[in-house]
Design a protein around this motif. Structure first.
Motif, PDB file in Angstrom:
ATOM      1  N   SER A  58      48.228 -29.126 -30.052  1.00 33.28           N
ATOM      2  CA  SER A  58      48.143 -27.924 -30.791  1.00 33.28           C
ATOM      3  C   SER A  58      46.733 -27.496 -30.531  1.00 33.28           C
ATOM      4  O   SER A  58      45.825 -28.143 -30.780  1.00 33.28           O
ATOM      5  CB  SER A  58      48.645 -28.114 -32.139  1.00 33.28           C
ATOM      6  N   ASN A  67      58.155 -22.513 -32.434  1.00 34.58           N
ATOM      7  CA  ASN A  67      56.919 -22.791 -31.856  1.00 34.58           C
ATOM      8  C   ASN A  67      56.946 -23.487 -30.741  1.00 34.58           C
ATOM      9  O   ASN A  67      56.233 -24.336 -30.449  1.00 34.58           O
ATOM     10  CB  ASN A  67      55.888 -23.139 -32.956  1.00 34.58           C
ATOM     11  N   GLN A 127      54.645 -27.386 -33.170  1.00 38.00           N
ATOM     12  CA  GLN A 127      56.052 -27.304 -33.434  1.00 38.00           C
ATOM     13  C   GLN A 127      56.605 -27.312 -34.907  1.00 38.00           C
ATOM     14  O   GLN A 127      56.021 -28.175 -35.699  1.00 38.00           O
ATOM     15  CB  GLN A 127      56.857 -28.156 -32.369  1.00 38.00           C
ATOM     16  N   THR A 187      54.693 -19.163 -25.243  1.00 30.44           N
ATOM     17  CA  THR A 187      54.736 -19.694 -26.895  1.00 30.44           C
ATOM     18  C   THR A 187      55.619 -19.061 -27.617  1.00 30.44           C
ATOM     19  O   THR A 187      56.417 -18.174 -27.169  1.00 30.44           O
ATOM     20  CB  THR A 187      53.238 -19.400 -27.395  1.00 30.44           C
ATOM     21  N   ASN A 188      55.777 -19.375 -28.765  1.00 28.18           N
ATOM     22  CA  ASN A 188      56.853 -18.748 -29.868  1.00 28.18           C
ATOM     23  C   ASN A 188      58.121 -18.803 -29.278  1.00 28.18           C
ATOM     24  O   ASN A 188      59.261 -18.118 -29.464  1.00 28.18           O
ATOM     25  CB  ASN A 188      56.456 -17.295 -30.177  1.00 28.18           C
TER      26      ASN A 188
END
Length: 185
Positions: free
Chosen positions: A86, A122, A93, A145-146
């Motif tokens: 991260s 995430n 996540q 992402t997301n």
């Protein structure tokens, strides 16, 4: 990339004379990645009921946060998995998982079935056309992402713990779905 993480975890097991049992727990975590700090509050609970004949019904719920991501690429017929941390651009996540199971003794065997459902947030994936073969350390600029996802399934097992011949046999049927706005809408 360098990141640091720490966590504290507490859990207890409570057994009741009636056959009910409960294991509540909590995990509190901290992930430091460059200038960002990600905190997590992750409750967990499991429990169930065991009948006098050892038939057992169980359930569990957990909320989790994971500071590393699995970035997969299956292009060129060479599946490649990379574990990435991260960062300021890529948050950890998060997931919630529920399960329900039944375990029944039948003669010398224990037969069990358990179902689960997991909601994921995430998630990351390579952007359309991006490749891990491009030199450089800018993987953050080549991903989506997301992402959101879900995984669910059922596991069936047969176990034998008595006698000279012991062992178990299990089968899992599961599905995993992931959705990214810019990849698969």
């Amino acid at each position: 990339f360098q990141s640091e993480s720490g966590a504290v975890y507490f859990e207890d097991r409570i057994s009741f004379p009636s056959g009910f049992y409960l294991s509540p727990g909590i995990r509190m975590g901290l992930i430091k990645s460059f200038s960002n700090m990600y905190y997590s509050f992750e409750p967990r609970i499991s429990g169930g009921y065991q009948w006098p004949n050892n038939t057992n019904i169980s359930f569990s719920y957990s909320k989790i946060q994971q500071p590393i991501h699995l970035l997969s690429n299956s292009g060129l017929g060479m599946p490649t998995d990379l574990w990435v941390p991260s960062t300021d651009k890529v948050p950890p996540q998060k997931a919630q998982q529920f399960s329900l199971g039944l375990d029944v003794p039948i003669g010398l065997f224990d037969v069990g079935v358990e179902g689960y459902y997991k909601k994921l947030n995430n998630l990351i994936a390579y952007s359309e056309g991006a490749s891990f073969l491009i030199a450089g350390n800018d993987w953050e600029n080549r991903i989506e992402t997301n992402g959101k996802g879900q995984a669910y399934g059922v596991e069936v097992f047969i176990r034998k713990d008595v006698g000279k011949l012991k062992g178990w046999l299990g089968y899992t049927l599961s599905w995993s779905k992931r959705q990214f706005d810019n990849i698969n809408n």
